[in-house]
Design a protein around this motif. Structure first.
Motif, PDB file in Angstrom:
ATOM      1  N   ARG A  34      -0.998  57.674 -59.254  1.00 51.07           N
ATOM      2  CA  ARG A  34      -0.360  56.381 -59.552  1.00 51.07           C
ATOM      3  C   ARG A  34      -1.215  55.253 -58.974  1.00 51.07           C
ATOM      4  N   PRO A  35      -2.342  54.931 -59.614  1.00 52.72           N
ATOM      5  CA  PRO A  35      -3.266  53.931 -59.056  1.00 52.72           C
ATOM      6  C   PRO A  35      -2.619  52.561 -58.840  1.00 52.72           C
ATOM      7  N   ARG A  36      -1.702  52.155 -59.706  1.00 55.98           N
ATOM      8  CA  ARG A  36      -1.044  50.854 -59.528  1.00 55.98           C
ATOM      9  C   ARG A  36      -0.259  50.833 -58.213  1.00 55.98           C
ATOM     10  N   ASP A  37       0.481  51.907 -57.951  1.00 57.02           N
ATOM     11  CA  ASP A  37       1.234  51.997 -56.699  1.00 57.02           C
ATOM     12  C   ASP A  37       0.298  52.028 -55.494  1.00 57.02           C
ATOM     13  N   ALA A  38      -0.849  52.684 -55.644  1.00 63.07           N
ATOM     14  CA  ALA A  38      -1.832  52.742 -54.554  1.00 63.07           C
ATOM     15  C   ALA A  38      -2.373  51.350 -54.253  1.00 63.07           C
ATOM     16  N   LYS A  39      -2.588  50.557 -55.289  1.00 68.25           N
ATOM     17  CA  LYS A  39      -3.085  49.191 -55.095  1.00 68.25           C
ATOM     18  C   LYS A  39      -2.037  48.322 -54.414  1.00 68.25           C
ATOM     19  N   ILE A  40      -0.788  48.467 -54.813  1.00 68.98           N
ATOM     20  CA  ILE A  40       0.291  47.704 -54.159  1.00 68.98           C
ATOM     21  C   ILE A  40       0.390  48.096 -52.691  1.00 68.98           C
ATOM     22  N   LYS A  41       0.324  49.397 -52.417  1.00 67.93           N
ATOM     23  CA  LYS A  41       0.403  49.863 -51.031  1.00 67.93           C
ATOM     24  C   LYS A  41      -0.743  49.303 -50.199  1.00 67.93           C
ATOM     25  N   LEU A  42      -1.946  49.322 -50.753  1.00 65.49           N
ATOM     26  CA  LEU A  42      -3.109  48.791 -50.042  1.00 65.49           C
ATOM     27  C   LEU A  42      -2.953  47.292 -49.793  1.00 65.49           C
ATOM     28  N   ALA A  43      -2.573  46.562 -50.817  1.00 61.28           N
ATOM     29  CA  ALA A  43      -2.403  45.112 -50.670  1.00 61.28           C
ATOM     30  C   ALA A  43      -1.348  44.793 -49.621  1.00 61.28           C
ATOM     31  N   LYS A  44      -0.222  45.484 -49.656  1.00 59.39           N
ATOM     32  CA  LYS A  44       0.833  45.232 -48.666  1.00 59.39           C
ATOM     33  C   LYS A  44       0.364  45.598 -47.259  1.00 59.39           C
ATOM     34  N   HIS A  45      -0.398  46.672 -47.146  1.00 56.46           N
ATOM     35  CA  HIS A  45      -0.925  47.082 -45.839  1.00 56.46           C
ATOM     36  C   HIS A  45      -1.822  45.977 -45.258  1.00 56.46           C
ATOM     37  N   ILE A  46      -2.711  45.446 -46.091  1.00 60.59           N
ATOM     38  CA  ILE A  46      -3.651  44.412 -45.631  1.00 60.59           C
ATOM     39  C   ILE A  46      -2.928  43.101 -45.325  1.00 60.59           C
ATOM     40  N   ILE A  47      -2.001  42.705 -46.188  1.00 56.19           N
ATOM     41  CA  ILE A  47      -1.260  41.458 -45.947  1.00 56.19           C
ATOM     42  C   ILE A  47      -0.421  41.575 -44.678  1.00 56.19           C
ATOM     43  N   THR A  48       0.188  42.723 -44.450  1.00 58.70           N
ATOM     44  CA  THR A  48       0.956  42.934 -43.213  1.00 58.70           C
ATOM     45  C   THR A  48       0.047  42.849 -41.998  1.00 58.70           C
ATOM     46  N   TRP A  49      -1.135  43.429 -42.101  1.00 57.13           N
ATOM     47  CA  TRP A  49      -2.108  43.405 -41.011  1.00 57.13           C
ATOM     48  C   TRP A  49      -2.532  41.966 -40.704  1.00 57.13           C
ATOM     49  N   LEU A  50      -2.804  41.174 -41.747  1.00 54.89           N
ATOM     50  CA  LEU A  50      -3.289  39.812 -41.540  1.00 54.89           C
ATOM     51  C   LEU A  50      -2.178  38.796 -41.271  1.00 54.89           C
ATOM     52  N   HIS A  51      -0.992  39.046 -41.799  1.00 56.89           N
ATOM     53  CA  HIS A  51       0.123  38.100 -41.648  1.00 56.89           C
ATOM     54  C   HIS A  51       1.324  38.807 -41.035  1.00 56.89           C
ATOM     55  N   ALA A  56       3.967  40.170 -46.869  1.00 63.37           N
ATOM     56  CA  ALA A  56       3.573  41.236 -47.791  1.00 63.37           C
ATOM     57  C   ALA A  56       4.650  41.460 -48.846  1.00 63.37           C
ATOM     58  N   ASP A  57       5.908  41.477 -48.421  1.00 64.40           N
ATOM     59  CA  ASP A  57       7.011  41.650 -49.366  1.00 64.40           C
ATOM     60  C   ASP A  57       7.090  40.478 -50.338  1.00 64.40           C
ATOM     61  N   ALA A  58       6.875  39.267 -49.845  1.00 61.75           N
ATOM     62  CA  ALA A  58       6.902  38.077 -50.695  1.00 61.75           C
ATOM     63  C   ALA A  58       5.759  38.103 -51.708  1.00 61.75           C
ATOM     64  N   ALA A  59       4.579  38.531 -51.284  1.00 61.90           N
ATOM     65  CA  ALA A  59       3.430  38.616 -52.189  1.00 61.90           C
ATOM     66  C   ALA A  59       3.684  39.642 -53.285  1.00 61.90           C
ATOM     67  N   GLU A  60       4.280  40.772 -52.928  1.00 62.04           N
ATOM     68  CA  GLU A  60       4.605  41.782 -53.930  1.00 62.04           C
ATOM     69  C   GLU A  60       5.622  41.240 -54.931  1.00 62.04           C
ATOM     70  N   ALA A  61       6.663  40.593 -54.436  1.00 64.99           N
ATOM     71  CA  ALA A  61       7.691  40.037 -55.327  1.00 64.99           C
ATOM     72  C   ALA A  61       7.103  38.993 -56.265  1.00 64.99           C
ATOM     73  N   GLU A  62       6.234  38.133 -55.749  1.00 68.39           N
ATOM     74  CA  GLU A  62       5.609  37.096 -56.586  1.00 68.39           C
ATOM     75  C   GLU A  62       4.691  37.731 -57.626  1.00 68.39           C
ATOM     76  N   PHE A  63       3.946  38.753 -57.233  1.00 68.44           N
ATOM     77  CA  PHE A  63       3.056  39.435 -58.181  1.00 68.44           C
ATOM     78  C   PHE A  63       3.869  40.053 -59.314  1.00 68.44           C
ATOM     79  N   ILE A  64       4.940  40.744 -58.984  1.00 67.61           N
ATOM     80  CA  ILE A  64       5.782  41.374 -60.006  1.00 67.61           C
ATOM     81  C   ILE A  64       6.402  40.313 -60.909  1.00 67.61           C
ATOM     82  N   LYS A  65       6.862  39.228 -60.316  1.00 64.83           N
ATOM     83  CA  LYS A  65       7.476  38.149 -61.089  1.00 64.83           C
ATOM     84  C   LYS A  65       6.496  37.569 -62.108  1.00 64.83           C
ATOM     85  N   VAL A  66       5.285  37.273 -61.676  1.00 68.40           N
ATOM     86  CA  VAL A  66       4.319  36.585 -62.532  1.00 68.40           C
ATOM     87  C   VAL A  66       3.607  37.541 -63.492  1.00 68.40           C
TER      88      VAL A  66
END
Length: 90
Positions: A34-51, A56-66
């Motif tokens: 499931r490469p799409r899920d892997a990309k979401i997991k990676l993005a959330k991991h990095i956003i959580t690390w940096l912020h 991370a949850d807000a970025a995921e919700a905005e991505f899904i919305k748009v």
């Protein structure tokens, strides 16, 4: 989030290895199945690390919305032109 979602699938394992300390068992099968899920997991991991997790949850919700639901983003840049203000769409 969007930048990581646009990565080619064949680079995902390298990104996980370079940008996380997660064991291969947590991402190798996910990337293949499931490469799409892997990309979401990676993005959330990095956003959580940096912020934080909330960002991370807000970025995921905005991505899904748009990009999944094709809705308007919460924020859009405005540019002043000779004709007045215009909104740019992604």
């Amino acid at each position: 989030m969007g930048r990581l979602m646009s990565l080619p699938d064949n680079l995902m394992e390298m990104y996980y290895t370079l940008l996380t300390d997660l064991p291969e068992s947590e991402f190798k099968d996910l990337i293949r199945e499931r490469p799409r899920d892997a990309k979401i997991k990676l993005a959330k991991h990095i956003i959580t690390w940096l912020h934080n997790k909330e960002a991370a949850d807000a970025a995921e919700a905005e991505f899904i919305k748009v990009f999944s639901k094709k809705e308007m983003p919460d924020e859009m840049p405005e540019v002043v032109s000779a004709r007045g203000r215009i909104r740019l769409r992604r």
